[in-house]
Each structure stands twice: as structure tokens, then as C-alpha cells.
Design an enzyme around this catalytic site. Structure first.
Site, PDB file in Angstrom:
ATOM      1  CB  SER A 121      40.157  46.766  42.034  1.00  0.00           C
ATOM      2  OG  SER A 121      41.573  46.138  42.082  1.00  0.00           O
ATOM      3  CB  SER A 159      43.182  46.278  44.860  1.00  0.00           C
ATOM      4  OG  SER A 159      42.987  47.580  44.159  1.00  0.00           O
ATOM      5  CE  LYS A 189      41.567  42.976  40.895  1.00  0.00           C
ATOM      6  NZ  LYS A 189      42.326  43.857  41.706  1.00  0.00           N
TER       7      LYS A 189
END
Length: 510
Positions: free
Chosen positions: A182, A206, A106
Site C-alpha cells: 500500500s 506494503s 504516507k
């Protein structure tokens, strides 16, 4: 047909199908022939490599081909590090549990030396890391082949993955809807069939939010379980953690096995499990006492489909022999909300100010999104006393939850208060004021933040679907340090209500 033949056939079929996609509607027509990335989870791929049925290079090239085919549709690749991955294979991979398995990081405060990390923000565009994060070193030691980074919203500040650097990340189940945030890029890549698992982080939901939106399994570990640094060993005052999103429970457990453990300088260390985390999957969890909490502590409304999905999950748990009753802890939600706002805003303000001093870049609308700028303005006026009050509220909540869970093994909730939202509602450039945006964003995710504030493990399990054909996840929160119990329960649920082969219908192999 050999596995190598299947690799070549599936990539060619996928490329041909994608070339005919109806771009205007953004609805893919692809029906690729089933291939290795469809048939196996990450542990299964690693076994194929060990058995010499496929090479790491072949797996990498299929993953790259799929990423190239699917990214134009769903927009989940923030960075493409294909040559880095090829070089790593050429140099020789470490022998580990996942040797030769493709992996995506990520793009949020996770560093791979010599590659860009821009945190979903124009403010960090092109920023090249001079070191590798401890967690990423553990990924590499396990044999993962890192070939890129996935999208996230700016600084991970919201539950959708829409940013001004790459645009909107779309849900493979319906590209007009969000994939969550996220870690939305990671979830989208998995749901689109690019790879079976990927790195993710969680500061307020997230990992669990995108897992719910995309029909995947997502475990948020206990605070201190997985390394966060360097340069820092915690994020957002201890709210943030790192782990993964996956299609199968066993992949999540095995990734935790190769990454957990104290890092240098960390102030937290979650207790060791009884055996490996992977060994928990398949073991009976025993008869659990489960608290069903359909209404959030904030008392905001819950979509009837999400409430019904939670009750259906409770009935499933009862059918498996568990005891379920409706119950909820008593916690000062207002103090928690104010505390989280203060801690996150102040942490963000310090980061932005440090970056501005180091680079000379002036924070403003050319490099930061409107909601980010509002967080910055608030954070610049947070006092030390406000920060301490926030931390005190987190500690009080942790004590209250610990006391409540003396009577319960886990808490069951909907992961989200609504099914996946249409794009454009809770992004960081919303066209509404800060207060209106905050209320709307909070209404979507009222169940996930508490586990970040208390440091407890929590997981989203893909047990339901909405009437519109969008996934609905169910959250289970465990006691601090008891990921092992959650993995046992997750394995039981996965066996009772399998989801591994539930895929977006327009991407399902013919």
C-alpha cells in the site's frame, strides 16, 4: 557550475520537459538535467547542507518543483504541505542526521498535527490531526523537512495504490502498470526522482511490494522496532510496522537509527543492534546459510521470470561465498489465511464503527469502496474466539519459523509471484465479487505476509528486471530482531550488483 546553479537549472529543465509530455499516452518525455536530487541519497543531501553547499530551502523548493512536475503523470501526492515545510525551515530545524532533507509521510494512520490524514478514503476526507505521531516526531527531530503525504489504497488493504479519493498511482517505469501497495505513493515519488527516500508502512508486504514494483530497496523492520502510535501502539493485531522505502541501503539503515526504540505503552521491543544500523552497511555478513524458497507456502503459481530472478539471486549469493539450498518451513497456511482475514477484518470494522460514531458519517458505497465494505461486513461478524484463533495461528507460525531458522540465517524468495500488474486488477473497486478479488490479490503477494504474521524483519532488494522492462525484487527474511544482518547482506548485494543509478529510462537525465 555550483550546486545552487544546478538546482535552478534542473528544476527549469524538468518543468519545460514536463510541459511537453504526451498526456494521452501518459508516457513522460522528460529528460531533466541531472541535479542534486539525482546525484545524492538522503545522507548525501544532509552532508551538503552541513557543508553549506546548499540550503534546506533550496532542497525543499527543488523537491516541490519535481513533485509538481511528476505528480500529474504518476499521481503520488495525497496531501501537499508545502507551506508547513517552509514554515518549519523558517523556524529553524533541529540538528540531526537528516537536517534539511525533504521527506514525505504516507497518508495512512500517521499523523502530523494540523494537517490532514485521510487514509486513502473518502470516509476520512479532510480529517485534521490534533496530535503528531511519535514516529513523525522522530522524523522531525532528525531534521527531515516534511512537505506532504503520499497516496495509498483505502486503509492499505491491497497491493496496488488505486483509490476513489485521488485515483490511480502509476509506476514510473511504465504508467500503465501498478506501483504496488500500500506504500505505492512513496515508491512512485522516489522512482520519479522527487526525493531519495520516504516514509512507508507494511501490514502484509506494503513496503516490500512497492519496492519490488518500482526498483527500490525496502526493509520491513521487526515487530516493536519502530513506534506505531499514538493512539495505538500496534496495527492489525501486530501485523503492521512502519519504516521507509529508499534508493540506497545506507539511507534505510540511517533512517532506522533515528527512529527505532521503545515507545510509551508498547508491548513489544526489538533487541538493540550491535552498534548502529548504518555501521552494518559495508560490514561483511560472513558466510550465510540461505534457504531458497521459490514456491510459496500457499502453492500458488509463480511467474517464470520471478522464479528465475530468485534463482539468479541465489547464484549471486553463492558467488559471494554463501551456502544456498532449497528448503521451506512447514506451516499451516490455511490457518494463517483465516487468521489474517479475521484479524484484519475485525480491526477494520472497529475503526470504521468508531469513526462513524464520532462523525455521524454512515458507512456505505458513497464513502467506502466495495472491497472495503466486504471486509467491514465480514469483520462485524468475527467472534472473539475467531480473533484469538488468528493470533494463535500467528504465534504457531512464529515458533515454526524460529525452529526452521535454527538451520538458516535468511530465507530467499521472490518478493512477488508476478512482475508488476497492469492497473485495474486488484484495486478495491474491481467489478468482481469478494472471493474472486481475494484469490487474485493473494496470488500476486504470497511471499510477503508471513513475515508480518511472525514479526520477523524482511527486505526487498531490486536485483532483477522483467522482459517488459519492469523491476523484480528479491525478498530476504531474517530472524526476529536481526535487521543488522539483513543490512550487512543488503550492503554486500548493493556493492556486487549496484542498482542506485538504474532509473526509468524516460526519466533518466540526458
Amino acid at each position: 557550475m555550483t550546486r545552487r546553479d544546478m538546482l535552478g537549472t534542473s528544476v527549469a529543465a524538468l518543468a519545460a520537459a514536463t510541459a511537453t509530455t504526451a498526456k494521452a499516452d501518459m508516457q513522460p518525455n522528460a529528460s531533466p538535467q541531472a541535479g542534486i536530487l539525482d546525484d545524492y541519497d538522503a545522507l548525501g543531501l544532509a552532508k551538503l547542507v552541513r557543508d553549506k553547499q546548499v540550503t534546506p530551502g533550496e532542497l525543499l523548493e527543488e523537491a516541490i518543483a519535481r513533485a509538481e512536475a511528476m505528480n500529474p503523470l504518476f499521481n503520488f501526492m495525497e496531501q501537499k504541505n508545502y507551506d508547513f515545510a517552509r514554515a518549519a525551515i523558517k523556524q529553524g530545524l533541529p540538528q540531526g542526521a537528516f537536517t534539511g532533507v525533504p521527506w514525505l509521510l504516507k497518508d495512512l494512520h500517521t499523523y502530523l498535527e494540523g494537517t490532514v490524514t485521510q487514509n486513502g478514503s473518502r470516509f476520512y476526507k479532510g480529517d485534521v490531526a490534533t496530535f503528531t505521531s511519535d514516529l513523525v516526531k522522530r522524523h522531525e527531530q532528525a531534521g527531515f523537512v516534511i512537505f506532504g503525504k503520499t497516496t495509498c489504497p483505502e486503509f492499505g488493504l491491497t497491493g496496488t495504490t488505486e483509490n476513489k479519493v485521488t485515483g490511480d498511482t502509476r509506476n514510473p517505469w511504465n504508467p500503465h502498470y501498478i506501483s504496488g501497495g500500500s506504500s505505492g505513493g512513496a515508491a512512485t515519488a522516489i522512482a520519479a526522482g522527487v526525493l531519495p527516500a520516504a516514509h512507508a508502512t507494511d501490514g502484509g508486504g506494503s513496503i516490500r511490494i512497492p519496492s519490488s514494483c518500482c526498483g527500490l530497496f525496502g526493509m520491513k523492520p521487526s515487530r516493536g522496532r519502530v513506534p506505531m502510535g499514538p493512539p495505538h501502539t500496534e496495527g492489525w493485531g501486530g501485523l503492521s510496522v512502519e519504516h521507509a522505502i529508499s534508493r540506497t541501503v545506507r539511507d534505510s539503515a540511517a533512517v532506522m537509527d533515528v527512529t527505532w526504540g521503545l515507545e510509551p505503552g508498547s508491548r513489544y521491543s526489538a533487541p538493540a543492534p550491535d552498534g548502529t544500523f548504518l555501521s552494518q552497511v559495508g560490514r561483511s555478513p560472513g558466510r550465510l546459510r540461505i534457504a531458497l524458497m521459490v514456491a510459496p507456502l500457499s502453492h500458488c503459481p509463480v511467474d517464470p521470470e520471478c522464479a528465475a530472478a530468485a534463482r539468479a539471486a541465489a547464484h549471486l549469493c553463492e558467488s559471494l561465498g554463501h551456502y544456498v539450498e532449497e528448503a521451506a518451513p512447514v506451516i499451516d497456511v490455511a490457518a494463517l489465511g483465516e487468521g489474517a482475514f479475521a484479524v484484519i477484518s475485525a480491526s477494520l470494522a472497529v475503526e470504521i464503527e468508531n469513526r462513524a460514531k464520532a462523525t455521524g458519517i454512515v458507512p456505505g458505497p458513497d464513502v467506502l469502496e466495495p472491497i472495503t465494505l466486504a471486509f467491514l461486513a465480514y469483520g462485524q461478524h468475527v467472534s472473539g474466539a475467531d480473533f484469538v484463533k488468528g493470533n494463535n495461528a500467528f504465534q504457531a507460525a512464529a515458533v515454526a519459523m524460529s525452529n526452521f531458522m535454527q538451520n538458516y540465517d535468511v530465507i530467499l524468495t521472490p518478493t512477488l509471484a508476478e512482475p508488476p500488474l497492469p492497473l485495474g486488477q486488484i484495486g478495491l473497486s474491481p467489478g468482481v465479487n469478494f472471493e474472486t478479488w481475494g484469490k487474485r490479490a493473494a496470488q500476486f503477494t504470497p511471499f510477503t505476509q508471513i513475515a508480518n504474521m511472525t514479526g520477523q524483519p524482511a527486505m526487498s532488494v531490486p536485483l532483477s528486471m522483467s522482459s517488459k522492462g519492469l523491476p523484480i525484487g528479491i525478498q530476504f527474511i531474517g530472524r526476529y530482531g536481526q535487521e543488522a544482518l539483513l543490512f550487512r547482506l543488503a550492503g554486500q548485494l548493493e556493492q556486487a550488483a549496484p542498482w542506485k543509478d538504474r532509473r526509468p529510462p524516460h526519466l533518466t537525465a540526458a
